[in-house]
Design an enzyme around this catalytic site. Structure first.
Site, PDB file in Angstrom:
ATOM      1  N   ARG A  60       3.353 -12.874 -12.183  1.00  0.00           N
ATOM      2  CA  ARG A  60       3.310 -12.086 -11.065  1.00  0.00           C
ATOM      3  C   ARG A  60       4.606 -11.518 -10.863  1.00  0.00           C
ATOM      4  NH1 ARG A  60      -0.292 -15.866  -6.761  1.00  0.00           N
ATOM      5  NH2 ARG A  60      -2.249 -14.900  -7.252  1.00  0.00           N
TER       6      ARG A  60
ATOM      7  N   LYS B  95      -8.736 -12.887  -1.693  1.00  0.00           N
ATOM      8  CA  LYS B  95      -8.183 -12.559  -2.645  1.00  0.00           C
ATOM      9  C   LYS B  95      -6.553 -12.470  -2.194  1.00  0.00           C
ATOM     10  CE  LYS B  95     -11.490 -12.053  -5.276  1.00  0.00           C
ATOM     11  NZ  LYS B  95     -12.360 -12.847  -4.653  1.00  0.00           N
ATOM     12  N   ASP B  96      -5.837 -12.816  -3.155  1.00  0.00           N
ATOM     13  CA  ASP B  96      -4.416 -12.969  -2.926  1.00  0.00           C
ATOM     14  C   ASP B  96      -3.623 -11.705  -2.756  1.00  0.00           C
ATOM     15  OD1 ASP B  96      -4.520 -15.643  -3.393  1.00  0.00           O
ATOM     16  OD2 ASP B  96      -3.962 -15.654  -5.489  1.00  0.00           O
ATOM     17  N   ARG B  97      -2.664 -11.701  -1.930  1.00  0.00           N
ATOM     18  CA  ARG B  97      -1.825 -10.607  -1.777  1.00  0.00           C
ATOM     19  C   ARG B  97      -1.122 -10.122  -2.843  1.00  0.00           C
ATOM     20  NH1 ARG B  97       3.907 -10.306   1.548  1.00  0.00           N
ATOM     21  NH2 ARG B  97       4.411  -8.508   1.125  1.00  0.00           N
ATOM     22  N   HIS B  98      -0.230 -11.016  -3.469  1.00  0.00           N
ATOM     23  CA  HIS B  98       0.468 -10.441  -4.770  1.00  0.00           C
ATOM     24  C   HIS B  98      -0.407 -10.437  -5.912  1.00  0.00           C
ATOM     25  CE1 HIS B  98       4.125 -11.144  -2.566  1.00  0.00           C
ATOM     26  NE2 HIS B  98       3.649 -12.321  -2.405  1.00  0.00           N
TER      27      HIS B  98
END
Length: 347
Positions: free
Chosen positions: A20, A78-81
């Protein structure tokens, strides 16, 4: 229970790396659970978004359509990053959609749109497909690839990921405070109940991993069908059960705590109760029971599907695999090694 306290099933880390470093290093695509009906009052939108969580995207769609946020549905968070692809539904009773081009931007692309008869409910997906890029990978390449082969063959413990426990890992403490009488908002209450359940499940799983019994049947085991929430047992050990376990058709399960009797018995139940006997665990158990949640089960074992890997330029490793709904890519990564999340320091 902190991540450091959760034992690994495959031994010491085989690699150290970071992921990430950019949203493109964490790509997730939902595997659709059904096909659009082609008619109805709900417009299904397949969206690719960058650095944007699901709730923010749903709000953006609602504003575009001129409808309340409750009119927008999605199957999973779902994730931001990350760069993610997922479906949303938006209720448009007159079957008239605003111009799709006005919804698009560099970080938000509409890939497909179809009409459907119902709002997209939570959990209505077959799984998620991941492409993860690990950078600055340090370790012996042969050992790293042997670990990946072992993960592909045996699977990994199905721990709940750190996302369940808050940015600073304080959701469990907040849940105990809520059970003690602290007032919280409705949406926060749901989050804290999930964290409390996840903590208790992880404690049971950690104990079984520590005893190397996370992917083997105990006496009194409750079994979960692969890719399903259906459970059966306990029943006497048999060659048929052994064959199904080896084929990943069934998995041992652990408790998602709530009111009612544990379904497990004998050695399985004894292990679960011993893992949940300290003061904090007793407080979480009592709070979940009082909140009205019912006893459920979750598979202790997770097998990545179609696990593949390749080395890119430099010390960069790319992983591709698919997981069933409600499971975590981080559970796979922690069995590979110490993988630092470069996005944690991001605002």
């Amino acid at each position: 229970m902190s991540e450091a306290e959760m034992p690994r099933a495959h031994g010491a880390p085989a690699v150290s790396a970071r992921f990430r470093a950019s949203p493109e290093d964490f790509r997730v695509e939902e595997i659709d659970g059904f096909e659009a009906s082609g008619s109805g009052e709900h417009l299904l939108l397949t969206i690719e978004k960058r650095s944007m969580n699901t709730a923010f995207a749903a709000k953006r769609i609602a504003q575009w359509a001129g409808v309340p946020e409750l009119a927008v549905g999605y199957a999973g968070l779902k994730d931001r990053h990350a760069v993610t692809r997922q479906r949303f539904s938006v209720h448009l009773p007159k079957r008239v959609a605003p111009d799709l081009s006005s919804l698009q931007s560099d970080d938000f692309r509409v890939l497909a749109s179809e009409w459907h008869a119902k709002k997209l409910p939570r959990g209505a997906l077959a799984g998620n497909r991941f492409v993860l890029t690990l950078r600055d990978a340090e370790g012996n390449r042969d050992a790293i690839e042997q670990r990946l082969e072992a993960i592909a063959a045996r699977g990994v413990p199905n721990y709940f990921g750190e996302q369940r426990f808050g940015r600073d890992g304080d959701n469990v403490a907040s849940a105990l405070a809520m059970f003690g009488g602290r007032r919280v908002r409705r949406e926060q209450r749901t989050m804290l109940l999930s964290a409390a359940r996840s903590e208790l499940f992880n404690r049971v799983l950690a104990k079984r991993v520590g005893e190397d019994r996370w992917d083997a049947g105990l006496e009194g085991e409750v079994w979960m069908l692969d890719g399903s929430r259906s459970v059966f047992g306990p029943e006497p050990w048999s060659d048929a059960l052994a064959a199904r376990l080896a084929a990943f058709d069934i998995h041992p399960s652990g408790p998602l705590w709530g009111a009612g009797e544990l379904r497990s018995v004998s050695a399985s139940r004894e292990l679960e109760m011993s893992a949940l006997a300290d003061g904090n665990a007793l407080g979480l158990r009592a709070g979940l029971e009082a909140a009205g949640l019912k006893q459920e089960r979750r598979a202790l074992r997770l097998k990545p599907q179609q696990l593949q890997w390749r080395w890119l330029q430099g010390e960069t490793l790319e992983l591709q695999f698919a997981l069933s709904p409600g499971t975590y890519a981080t559970a796979v990564l922690r069995e590979l090694g110490d993988i630092g999340n470069a996005s944690v320091a991001s605002p």
